[in-house]
Design a protein around this motif. Structure first.
Motif, PDB file in Angstrom:
ATOM      1  N   LEU A 269       0.195   5.567 -23.160  1.00 50.41           N
ATOM      2  CA  LEU A 269       1.038   6.624 -22.618  1.00 50.41           C
ATOM      3  C   LEU A 269       2.365   6.033 -22.145  1.00 50.41           C
ATOM      4  O   LEU A 269       2.373   4.981 -21.495  1.00 50.41           O
ATOM      5  N   ARG A 270       3.472   6.690 -22.450  1.00 48.71           N
ATOM      6  CA  ARG A 270       4.788   6.124 -22.157  1.00 48.71           C
ATOM      7  C   ARG A 270       4.926   5.692 -20.700  1.00 48.71           C
ATOM      8  O   ARG A 270       5.387   4.592 -20.401  1.00 48.71           O
ATOM      9  N   ASP A 271       4.536   6.544 -19.764  1.00 49.51           N
ATOM     10  CA  ASP A 271       4.652   6.205 -18.340  1.00 49.51           C
ATOM     11  C   ASP A 271       3.883   4.935 -17.997  1.00 49.51           C
ATOM     12  O   ASP A 271       4.327   4.129 -17.173  1.00 49.51           O
ATOM     13  N   GLU A 272       2.721   4.776 -18.620  1.00 48.36           N
ATOM     14  CA  GLU A 272       1.868   3.633 -18.298  1.00 48.36           C
ATOM     15  C   GLU A 272       2.370   2.335 -18.914  1.00 48.36           C
ATOM     16  O   GLU A 272       1.941   1.243 -18.529  1.00 48.36           O
ATOM     17  N   LYS A 273       3.271   2.435 -19.861  1.00 42.88           N
ATOM     18  CA  LYS A 273       3.812   1.239 -20.503  1.00 42.88           C
ATOM     19  C   LYS A 273       4.998   0.645 -19.751  1.00 42.88           C
ATOM     20  O   LYS A 273       5.541  -0.387 -20.135  1.00 42.88           O
ATOM     21  N   LEU A 274       5.399   1.294 -18.668  1.00 45.04           N
ATOM     22  CA  LEU A 274       6.547   0.785 -17.913  1.00 45.04           C
ATOM     23  C   LEU A 274       6.254  -0.566 -17.271  1.00 45.04           C
ATOM     24  O   LEU A 274       7.119  -1.431 -17.193  1.00 45.04           O
ATOM     25  N   MET A 275       5.011  -0.732 -16.789  1.00 47.64           N
ATOM     26  CA  MET A 275       4.599  -1.991 -16.182  1.00 47.64           C
ATOM     27  C   MET A 275       3.620  -2.706 -17.106  1.00 47.64           C
ATOM     28  O   MET A 275       2.909  -2.060 -17.873  1.00 47.64           O
ATOM     29  N   PRO A 276       3.561  -4.035 -17.029  1.00 40.66           N
ATOM     30  CA  PRO A 276       2.629  -4.772 -17.889  1.00 40.66           C
ATOM     31  C   PRO A 276       1.186  -4.606 -17.436  1.00 40.66           C
ATOM     32  O   PRO A 276       0.910  -4.345 -16.267  1.00 40.66           O
ATOM     33  N   TYR A 277       0.255  -4.727 -18.392  1.00 39.21           N
ATOM     34  CA  TYR A 277      -1.187  -4.796 -18.107  1.00 39.21           C
ATOM     35  C   TYR A 277      -1.626  -6.249 -18.211  1.00 39.21           C
ATOM     36  O   TYR A 277      -1.203  -6.959 -19.133  1.00 39.21           O
ATOM     37  N   PRO A 278      -2.489  -6.699 -17.301  1.00 38.46           N
ATOM     38  CA  PRO A 278      -2.904  -6.003 -16.093  1.00 38.46           C
ATOM     39  C   PRO A 278      -1.749  -5.924 -15.100  1.00 38.46           C
ATOM     40  O   PRO A 278      -0.833  -6.752 -15.138  1.00 38.46           O
ATOM     41  N   ARG A 279      -1.782  -4.931 -14.213  1.00 43.44           N
ATOM     42  CA  ARG A 279      -0.745  -4.814 -13.193  1.00 43.44           C
ATOM     43  C   ARG A 279      -0.781  -6.050 -12.296  1.00 43.44           C
ATOM     44  O   ARG A 279      -1.851  -6.565 -11.966  1.00 43.44           O
ATOM     45  N   THR A 280       0.392  -6.500 -11.910  1.00 46.54           N
ATOM     46  CA  THR A 280       0.474  -7.637 -10.998  1.00 46.54           C
ATOM     47  C   THR A 280       1.183  -7.214  -9.729  1.00 46.54           C
ATOM     48  O   THR A 280       1.930  -6.218  -9.715  1.00 46.54           O
ATOM     49  N   GLU A 281       0.969  -7.966  -8.671  1.00 52.02           N
ATOM     50  CA  GLU A 281       1.642  -7.670  -7.405  1.00 52.02           C
ATOM     51  C   GLU A 281       3.160  -7.701  -7.599  1.00 52.02           C
ATOM     52  O   GLU A 281       3.872  -6.832  -7.093  1.00 52.02           O
ATOM     53  N   TYR A 282       3.635  -8.672  -8.347  1.00 50.69           N
ATOM     54  CA  TYR A 282       5.084  -8.795  -8.546  1.00 50.69           C
ATOM     55  C   TYR A 282       5.647  -7.594  -9.308  1.00 50.69           C
ATOM     56  O   TYR A 282       6.653  -7.004  -8.907  1.00 50.69           O
TER      57      TYR A 282
END
Length: 491
Positions: A269-282
């Protein structure tokens, strides 16, 4: 600036509304200020986040805050399109697409109803109501924007300096951030397209209209729709600098990845691709830094609108509402976007200054954000026939403490939700998963009680309540053959 808000505070205690109280002959003005992708927690005065929103804070101080305002859901990934369709036609989620079509034909859309009641109608900013054109509904519509600003993130730049996908999956680490997409880089387009930040354009347009409206005796209805704080979350560098990463706290319900994300919304999903997987604190902190910065920048523009309203001399006869079309996760529960049923994504701020509204009031009764349409129509003395949502005036007057006994939520055919009292039940039909939360004891929605035998009766009760409410709301999942076709079409 202080004088402006002293007058706004006076307005909060002396304005009137049509209805049970003595009514002044002159109709009140209505100023509706609308944000995008803005969670209920992002108002500084709410005390949940370290974020600067001084102008919205003054609305909290001078008027009423609805602490549990919800969006009802969406039939596709663009949740704002469903939210705005409901808002402008007045129909609940599964009847809103047909409601827009009928509303345009019958001239019963929100702006058209206000015009029929004698109002000048004005709109600027984001529209995104499929099947309707703002220019056809408002007497004046200026700088009408689409669903989201375009930028180089997906297509890249023609000269190859910004490759395809530039700006997505970011930032991986500090080195990646240094070399990558920057929210203040005007060559990225987006909010900077046209040379002036779009939030500033909304404020410029609003100030211009108010200067003209000051000379006119007709009441006005202003629909001021910011694209902020939707991505690309761009703002001038000084706003980013106000939020060093050591000021940003990680959400308490942070997860590297939501366990059912692939089935309930999709990892692609486009919105979910904004941040890398797995999500990191940074990565989460950088994205929240940019989220807070664009909200603070928008808040400054809202302050300009308030100043212009005060200068018209009509602030003491104006009803002001601020809300957003839905919330946003931005790191909560491992999500980036709004396509989920958790409070950070379905709840929004909802602030009111105006007639008979006592300063500093908090109203906990659950509402839908689209109730603002019915409220403004009642204020204007306009008929409410064909509007599913309910006026908030009884709550604002203190005539009642209840509004909706249950709150419904939906996302395509993948998610359903009901909130009733202290409890929330979430169903993932395509994943065959249920979740149950006690919101009073667990406001961060971390402790899933669905598998706990102690709560088997409550789980059954909430499941049955959702089924009953879904049938009342014409949920297509209650009609499998038609529902499947409709859902497939909306993807």
């Amino acid at each position: 600036m202080k004088r402006t808000y002293r007058i706004m505070a006076m307005a909060a205690s002396c304005l009137f509304v049509a209805g049970a109280h003595p009514v002044q002959a002159e109709q009140p003005n209505v100023v509706f200020i609308f944000a995008d992708d803005m969670s209920y927690e992002t108002i500084g005065a709410a005390g949940m986040l370290d974020i600067d929103t001084p102008n919205l804070d003054r609305l909290v101080e001078n008027g009423a805050s609805f602490t549990h305002a919800y969006n009802m859901g969406a039939w596709g990934g663009a949740v704002c399109a469903a939210s705005r369709s409901m808002l402008n036609c007045g129909r609940f989620v599964w009847n809103a697409q047909a409601g827009v079509k009928t509303g345009v034909k019958e001239k019963s859309m929100w702006a058209q109803r206000m015009q029929a009641a004698g109002y000048q109608t004005y709109m600027t900013g984001k529209w995104h109501v499929p099947g309707a054109e703002a220019e056809d509904l408002f007497q004046t519509a200026k700088n009408v924007r689409g669903g989201m600003p375009s930028d180089f993130r997906s297509k890249g730049s023609a000269d190859g300096t910004k490759p395809k996908g530039y700006g997505y999956g970011r930032p991986i680490d500090e080195e990646h951030y240094k070399k990558g997409w920057k929210p203040w880089d005007t060559t990225n387009g987006g909010f900077w397209e046209g040379g002036t930040h779009w939030s500033e354009v909304v404020a410029n347009d609003s100030v211009e209209f108010l200067e003209t409206a000051a000379k006119d005796d007709k009441p006005f209805f202003m629909y001021l729709a910011f694209n902020a704080s939707h991505d690309p979350r761009q703002s001038p560098k000084e706003y980013i600098d106000r939020y060093p990463l050591d000021r940003i706290k990680l959400p308490e319900n942070f997860l590297p990845q939501y366990p059912y994300a692939d089935k309930v919304c999709g990892l692609g999903l486009r919105d979910e691709k904004l941040m890398p997987y797995p999500r990191t604190e940074y990565a989460v902190k950088v994205n929240r830094q940019e989220y807070f910065a664009i909200i603070t920048h928008m808040d400054d523009q809202i302050g300009r609108i308030f100043e212009a309203l005060e200068k018209t001399g009509k602030a003491d006869n104006t009803y002001v509402v601020f809300t957003a079309d839905h919330g946003l996760a931005c790191g909560h529960h491992g999500f980036s976007g709004k396509q989920n049923m958790y409070d950070h994504s379905v709840r929004v701020p909802f602030l009111v200054v105006g007639p008979d509204v006592k300063p500093g009031v908090k109203i906990d009764a659950p509402i839908y954000l689209q109730d603002v349409m019915a409220t403004s129509l009642e204020v204007a003395g306009a008929p409410l026939e064909g509007v599913d949502f309910k006026s908030l005036l009884p709550l604002l007057r203190g005539e009642t403490t209840g509004h909706y006994p249950e709150i419904y939520g939906a996302y395509m055919n993948r998610q359903r939700m009901i909130t009733k009292g202290d409890w929330k039940f979430i169903s993932y039909p395509t994943a065959n998963v249920e979740r149950l939360f006690n919101l009073k004891k667990d406001p961060n929605e971390l402790d899933d009680l669905a598998g706990n035998p102690e709560y088997a009766a409550k789980l059954k009760q909430m499941r049955e309540a959702l089924k009953k409410l879904s049938m009342e709301l014409d949920d297509p999942l209650m009609k499998p053959s038609k529902g499947a076709a409709k859902m497939k079409k909306s993807k």
